[in-house]
Design an enzyme around this catalytic site. Structure first.
Site, mmCIF file in Angstrom:
data_model
loop_
_atom_site.group_PDB
_atom_site.id
_atom_site.type_symbol
_atom_site.label_atom_id
_atom_site.label_comp_id
_atom_site.label_asym_id
_atom_site.label_seq_id
_atom_site.Cartn_x
_atom_site.Cartn_y
_atom_site.Cartn_z
ATOM 1 N N GLN A 164 1.116 -0.847 -0.243
ATOM 2 C CA GLN A 164 -0.091 -0.097 0.132
ATOM 3 C C GLN A 164 0.721 1.376 0.046
ATOM 4 O O GLN A 164 0.075 2.095 -0.601
ATOM 5 C CB GLN A 164 -0.561 -0.019 1.197
ATOM 6 C CG GLN A 164 -1.990 1.142 1.410
ATOM 7 C CD GLN A 164 -3.400 0.537 1.866
ATOM 8 O OE1 GLN A 164 -4.064 0.148 2.106
ATOM 9 N NE2 GLN A 164 -3.471 1.229 3.280
ATOM 10 N N GLU A 206 -2.900 9.765 -0.779
ATOM 11 C CA GLU A 206 -1.659 10.172 0.349
ATOM 12 C C GLU A 206 -0.994 11.140 -0.227
ATOM 13 O O GLU A 206 0.140 12.162 0.547
ATOM 14 C CB GLU A 206 -1.814 9.418 1.140
ATOM 15 C CG GLU A 206 -2.767 8.626 2.087
ATOM 16 C CD GLU A 206 -2.082 7.776 2.950
ATOM 17 O OE1 GLU A 206 -0.446 7.322 2.817
ATOM 18 O OE2 GLU A 206 -3.111 6.652 3.339
ATOM 19 N N ASP A 243 4.128 0.112 3.366
ATOM 20 C CA ASP A 243 2.943 -0.879 4.714
ATOM 21 C C ASP A 243 2.065 -1.946 3.414
ATOM 22 O O ASP A 243 2.471 -1.617 2.650
ATOM 23 C CB ASP A 243 1.997 0.580 4.728
ATOM 24 C CG ASP A 243 0.034 -0.072 4.799
ATOM 25 O OD1 ASP A 243 0.986 -1.312 5.494
ATOM 26 O OD2 ASP A 243 -0.469 1.130 5.094
ATOM 27 N N GLU A 289 4.733 -1.492 7.808
ATOM 28 C CA GLU A 289 3.724 -2.234 8.689
ATOM 29 C C GLU A 289 3.083 -3.050 7.999
ATOM 30 O O GLU A 289 2.894 -3.197 6.857
ATOM 31 C CB GLU A 289 3.034 -0.760 8.437
ATOM 32 C CG GLU A 289 1.631 -0.208 9.036
ATOM 33 C CD GLU A 289 0.961 0.675 8.609
ATOM 34 O OE1 GLU A 289 -0.068 1.367 8.701
ATOM 35 O OE2 GLU A 289 2.031 1.831 8.231
ATOM 36 N N ASP A 316 -1.061 -1.485 12.801
ATOM 37 C CA ASP A 316 -2.094 -0.817 12.274
ATOM 38 C C ASP A 316 -3.403 -1.354 12.364
ATOM 39 O O ASP A 316 -3.627 -1.812 13.353
ATOM 40 C CB ASP A 316 -1.674 -0.273 11.190
ATOM 41 C CG ASP A 316 -3.666 0.753 10.523
ATOM 42 O OD1 ASP A 316 -4.216 0.750 11.609
ATOM 43 O OD2 ASP A 316 -2.739 1.339 9.527
ATOM 44 N N LYS A 341 -3.711 6.325 15.301
ATOM 45 C CA LYS A 341 -4.975 6.783 14.545
ATOM 46 C C LYS A 341 -5.339 6.867 15.152
ATOM 47 O O LYS A 341 -6.779 6.064 15.244
ATOM 48 C CB LYS A 341 -5.414 5.959 12.965
ATOM 49 C CG LYS A 341 -4.312 5.847 13.032
ATOM 50 C CD LYS A 341 -5.060 4.739 11.536
ATOM 51 C CE LYS A 341 -3.798 4.102 10.132
ATOM 52 N NZ LYS A 341 -4.233 3.417 9.443
ATOM 53 N N ARG A 370 -4.988 9.929 8.182
ATOM 54 C CA ARG A 370 -5.745 9.072 7.415
ATOM 55 C C ARG A 370 -5.606 9.328 5.557
ATOM 56 O O ARG A 370 -5.005 9.854 5.368
ATOM 57 C CB ARG A 370 -6.896 8.573 7.673
ATOM 58 C CG ARG A 370 -7.653 8.064 9.335
ATOM 59 C CD ARG A 370 -7.100 6.998 10.011
ATOM 60 N NE ARG A 370 -6.803 5.597 8.749
ATOM 61 C CZ ARG A 370 -7.543 5.165 9.061
ATOM 62 N NH1 ARG A 370 -8.790 5.543 10.767
ATOM 63 N NH2 ARG A 370 -8.185 4.195 8.860
ATOM 64 N N SER A 371 -6.089 8.169 4.532
ATOM 65 C CA SER A 371 -5.986 8.771 3.801
ATOM 66 C C SER A 371 -7.196 9.943 2.929
ATOM 67 O O SER A 371 -6.768 10.197 2.287
ATOM 68 C CB SER A 371 -5.978 7.347 3.170
ATOM 69 O OG SER A 371 -7.489 7.117 2.923
ATOM 70 N N LYS A 392 3.705 10.209 10.662
ATOM 71 C CA LYS A 392 3.088 9.155 9.215
ATOM 72 C C LYS A 392 2.488 10.260 8.837
ATOM 73 O O LYS A 392 0.524 10.536 8.820
ATOM 74 C CB LYS A 392 2.766 7.902 9.304
ATOM 75 C CG LYS A 392 2.225 7.561 7.952
ATOM 76 C CD LYS A 392 2.393 5.812 8.114
ATOM 77 C CE LYS A 392 1.995 4.907 6.869
ATOM 78 N NZ LYS A 392 0.739 3.800 6.778
#
EC number: 4.2.1.11
Length: 441
Positions: A164, A206, A243, A289, A316, A341, A370-371, A392
């Site tokens: 990802q 992102e 990730d 991740e 995560d 998060k 977050r995205s 991040k």
């Protein structure tokens, strides 16, 4: 003591054009705070509930008017005139009890979090101090090492890459401002390399590039070339993080991982661990991740036993910022880091508890976006408030990502000579020998 006198919520848009929630808190002494809530594309099964309307005729069912109403009609009535704005724990606990569910499914974690953030900001405003200072006190001085997502794949893009995120981490920079410069220069060097090779330079959710690659190793080769083209040394100046988001690749029925977007190769769990270990051995990869599916606890313990001393293994989807899952992982020796998060758990208080638990166990904590983001920069203040050491927050493009980096620059400037940028030493979950080995690659 200053009571909350008003709470107002409204529906606004996130960086993907989807509706999200914004709340404002006002106090009797004129304090004002606003909180906006992000949302994810790749979400863990056990995350707190993000309440959506489900009305397909409006925003495709993603509207947040129910959550807005819960703030304006339910939460406001419970908090206004009854709580001191500086009593964050009491405010958060009152909302948790008002919801009454394990996953905040009644009021919505998005409704609760927006008010939690807004209350903290209102308190800081009333006291005339920066948010990071209000949340963390005089001991807040560590600026984080950024994870910069410059190549997107998996659920965050439409290309043929399984992983990802492919990220760069300026572990050799002296300050966060310089770290951001290292990252920006490498980002632009990467763009030039992609353009020269005829690859697309459009960006994903992102802000990272999302061109087609032959497999999951080709992006790593491009990162090495980009780091060098920018004038830096791979490993020593800038390390790599990935990730895997392996729950997106895992078939629970066959217990195999399939590279569904690239080669189609299938791996058993031991084979997949070996596949990841081989990549980490050949590239300066310092962090991986979600290398294992979020429900396979024994396999997480296995990969941690095999790789956990030489690379950061981040949970995560595995931990979803939840202390119950984190404690189980600590007890089992699963992972050595947690991704934080705030909207996975739903309040600032619970977020602080997760970070503290991780630190006490020798796990690192990485505060994350977050995205689907907004212009809210709370996570930049949060990571400094807790001295977490790593953040991040996306690539070096898109204002919703850049806003967080710019806030870190401001905070470092405010802290002046007391500011510390740990760089490679933010990986206190790895041995000195492991850190040196990565920087020597």
């Amino acid at each position: 003591m200053s009571l909350i006198t008003d709470i107002i919520a409204r529906e606004v848009l996130d960086s993907r054009g989807n509706p999200t929630l914004e709340a404002e808190v006002i106090t009797e002494l004129g304090g004002f705070g606003r909180g906006m809530v992000p949302s994810g594309a790749s979400t863990g099964e056990h995350e707190a509930v993000e309440l959506r309307d489900g009305d397909k005729s409006r925003f495709g069912g993603k509207g947040t008017t129910k959550a807005v109403a819960n703030v304006n009609d339910v939460i406001a009535k419970a908090l206004v005139g009854k709580f001191d704005v500086t009593d964050q724990r009491a405010i958060d606990q009152a909302m948790i009890e008002l919801d009454g569910t394990e996953n905040k499914g009644k009021l919505g974690a998005n409704a609760i979090l927006a008010v939690s953030i807004a209350a903290a900001r209102a308190a800081a405003d009333e006291l005339g101090v920066p948010l990071f200072s209000y949340l963390g006190g005089a001991n807040s001085y560590v600026l984080p090492t950024p994870m910069m997502n410059v190549i997107n794949g998996g659920a965050h893009s439409a290309n043929k890459v399984d992983f990802q995120e492919f990220m760069i981490m300026p572990v050799g920079a002296p300050t966060v401002k310089e770290a951001i410069r290292y990252g920006a220069e490498t980002f632009h060097a990467l763009k030039k390399l992609l353009e020269a090779d005829g690859k697309a330079t459009s960006v994903g959710d992102e802000g990272g590039f999302a061109p087609d690659f032959a497999d999951n190793e080709e992006p790593l080769k491009y990162l090495i070339r980009a780091i060098e083209a920018a004038g830096y040394k791979p490993g020593k100046d800038i390390a790599i993080a990935v990730d895997v988001a392996s729950s997106e690749l895992y078939d629970a029925a066959t217990k195999t991982y399939k590279l569904r977007w690239s080669t189609g190769d299938e791996f058993t769990t031991p084979e997949f661990i070996k596949y990841l270990e081989d990549l980490a051995d050949r590239y300066p990869i310092i962090s991986i991740e979600d290398p294992i599916d979020e429900n396979e606890w024994e396999d997480w313990a296995e990969i941690t036993s095999e790789l956990g001393k030489k690379v950061q293994l981040v949970g995560d989807d595995f931990f979803v910022t939840n202390t119950q899952y984190l404690q189980k992982g600590i007890n089992m020796g699963a992972a050595n880091s947690i991704l934080i998060k705030v909207n996975q758990i739903g309040t600032l208080t619970e977020t602080f508890e997760a970070i503290e638990m991780a630190k006490e166990a020798g796990y690192t904590a990485i505060v994350s976006h977050r995205s689907g983001e907004t212009e809210d920069t709370t996570i930049s203040d949060l990571v400094v408030a807790t001295n977490a050491g790593q953040i991040k927050t996306g690539s070096l493009s898109r204002t919703d990502r850049i806003a967080k980096y710019n806030q870190l620059i401001r905070i470092e400037e405010l802290l002046d000579t007391t500011a510390q940028y740990k760089g490679i030493h933010s990986f206190y979950n790895l041995s000195a020998a492991a850190r040196e080995a990565i920087q020597a690659k």
